[in-house]
Design an enzyme around this catalytic site. Sequence first.
Site, PDB file in Angstrom:
ATOM      1  N   LYS A  99      50.608  51.663  28.723  1.00 43.72           N
ATOM      2  CA  LYS A  99      51.582  50.595  29.035  1.00 43.72           C
ATOM      3  C   LYS A  99      52.817  51.111  29.776  1.00 43.72           C
ATOM      4  O   LYS A  99      53.957  50.852  29.374  1.00 43.72           O
ATOM      5  CB  LYS A  99      52.002  49.871  27.756  1.00 43.72           C
ATOM      6  CG  LYS A  99      50.843  49.155  27.054  1.00 43.72           C
ATOM      7  CD  LYS A  99      51.308  48.291  25.910  1.00 43.72           C
ATOM      8  CE  LYS A  99      50.169  47.672  25.131  1.00 43.72           C
ATOM      9  NZ  LYS A  99      49.367  48.613  24.343  1.00 43.72           N
TER      10      LYS A  99
HETATM   11  O1  LIG Z   1      48.271  42.806  23.932  1.00 44.75           O
HETATM   12  C1  LIG Z   1      47.914  43.899  23.468  1.00 44.75           C
HETATM   13  C2  LIG Z   1      47.800  45.041  24.242  1.00 44.75           C
HETATM   14  C3  LIG Z   1      47.343  46.203  23.673  1.00 44.75           C
HETATM   15  N1  LIG Z   1      47.029  46.252  22.370  1.00 44.75           N
HETATM   16  C4  LIG Z   1      46.534  47.551  21.839  1.00 44.75           C
HETATM   17  O2  LIG Z   1      45.178  47.389  21.419  1.00 44.75           O
HETATM   18  C5  LIG Z   1      44.960  48.067  20.177  1.00 44.75           C
HETATM   19  C6  LIG Z   1      44.648  47.034  19.120  1.00 44.75           C
HETATM   20  O3  LIG Z   1      44.289  47.662  17.905  1.00 44.75           O
HETATM   21  P1  LIG Z   1      43.491  46.875  16.736  1.00 44.75           P
HETATM   22  O4  LIG Z   1      43.380  47.894  15.672  1.00 44.75           O
HETATM   23  O5  LIG Z   1      42.161  46.466  17.287  1.00 44.75           O
HETATM   24  O6  LIG Z   1      44.344  45.723  16.358  1.00 44.75           O
HETATM   25  C7  LIG Z   1      46.240  48.858  19.892  1.00 44.75           C
HETATM   26  O7  LIG Z   1      46.083  50.125  20.463  1.00 44.75           O
HETATM   27  C8  LIG Z   1      47.305  48.072  20.647  1.00 44.75           C
HETATM   28  O8  LIG Z   1      48.386  48.874  21.073  1.00 44.75           O
HETATM   29  C9  LIG Z   1      47.133  45.130  21.594  1.00 44.75           C
HETATM   30  O9  LIG Z   1      46.829  45.127  20.389  1.00 44.75           O
HETATM   31  N2  LIG Z   1      47.574  43.982  22.172  1.00 44.75           N
END
Ligand SMILES: O=c1ccn([C@@H]2O[C@H](COP(=O)(O)O)[C@@H](O)[C@H]2O)c(=O)[nH]1
Length: 305
Positions: A99
Site C-alpha cells: 500500500k
Molecule cells: O481493503 C483492504 C485491503 C487490504 N487488506 C489486506 O488483506 C488482508 C486481509 O486479511 P484477512 O485475515 O483475510 O482478513 C490483510 O493483509 C489486509 O491488510 C484488507 O483486509 N482490506
Amino acid sequence: MPTTKDFGARAHRLARERGPLCAGIDPHGSQLLNWGLDDDLEGAERFVLTLTEAVADQCAFVKPQSAFFERFGSGGVALLERVIAECRKAGALVILDVKRGDIGSTMAAYAQAYLDPASPLAVDAITVSPYLGTGSLQPAFDLASAHGKGVFVLARTSNPEGKQIQMAKRRDGRSVAQGVIDEVNLQNGDAEPMGSFGIVMGATIGACAAEGDARLRESTYGITHTTVSQRDSAHDLSQFNGPILVPGMGAQGGRPSDLPRVLGAAANFAIPSYSRQIAQPGPATASIRTAVEGLQEECRAAMGE
Ligand SMILES: O=c1ccn([C@@H]2O[C@H](COP(=O)(O)O)[C@@H](O)[C@H]2O)c(=O)[nH]1
C-alpha cells in the site's frame, strides 16, 4: 502494446489453470500463537515457510502483507525476500500488499524497490494508495508496463472507516472511489484478455450498480461511466478491464456469494483473497491444502466458472 508476458495476461492464464484464489501470507501474532509458535522472528519463519509450502504450487496468487514482516526489522524483510523467491519458484504470482503512495519522485523509488526485476524485493504486482492523487502513481504504472508487472490501486477498501472518504462526492458527481476506478482503467486501454492495472475492492462493501442503473445513467443524463456516475451508493465496474483484488474474504465476513453482489459482471476479474482463514486449519500442510481447494471451488462456482 500489451503482450502475453504482461501481468494481466499471466494472471488471467494462471487463474484459469489454478483457480482465482489469492492466499494471503500474514504472520499475524495471533496466528502464530494459534499454531503454538512464539510471536517472534523464528515463529514467523516457521509460519510463513509452512504456509508457502502448502499454497505456492496450488494457488495462482500469493499475497504477503509487508507490515507483518517489517515488524521484525531487517530479519523480517530478509524473510519476506525468501518467501517471495519460494513462491515465484513454485509458479505463483506474488502480489505484495504494501500500500505505497507518495509524491511522484518518491513513488518512483518505491516502484524501483518492488517492480524493477533487479531489486531483491521484486514481485509480480504491488498494492498502492491513490490518496496523493492517482496521477502520483504514474511512475509505478510506467515501471510496471516496462517490466510486465501489475499494480493494484485501493478503490473501496474492506474496512468500515474507508467509506467516509472513498464514497465522498467529487465535484463531477462521481464518488472518489469511482474516480479512482475510472482513472486506473484508462491505463488498461482495450487490453485483451485484461490489462495489468487493477483495483482493490473489499468483499464487505455495498453492491455495485445494476446493469439497468448503468443504462439509465446513459439514457437519462447522456453520460457514460467515464464521465459521471449519478449514484453515490454504488460503483460502476461495467467497463472495468483489469484484475480486481478482493480482500475481506473469510475472517472479515466476506463470502464467495459476495463476489457477484459487489462486482456484478466484473466478478470474472476477481481475485478473492483470504489470509487468516487459510491459516486456520494449519499447521498441517495437508489440512491447509484441502481447505484452499474447497475455497477455490466455492469461488469458481460463485464467479460462474
Ligand atoms: O481493503 C483492504 C485491503 C487490504 N487488506 C489486506 O488483506 C488482508 C486481509 O486479511 P484477512 O485475515 O483475510 O482478513 C490483510 O493483509 C489486509 O491488510 C484488507 O483486509 N482490506
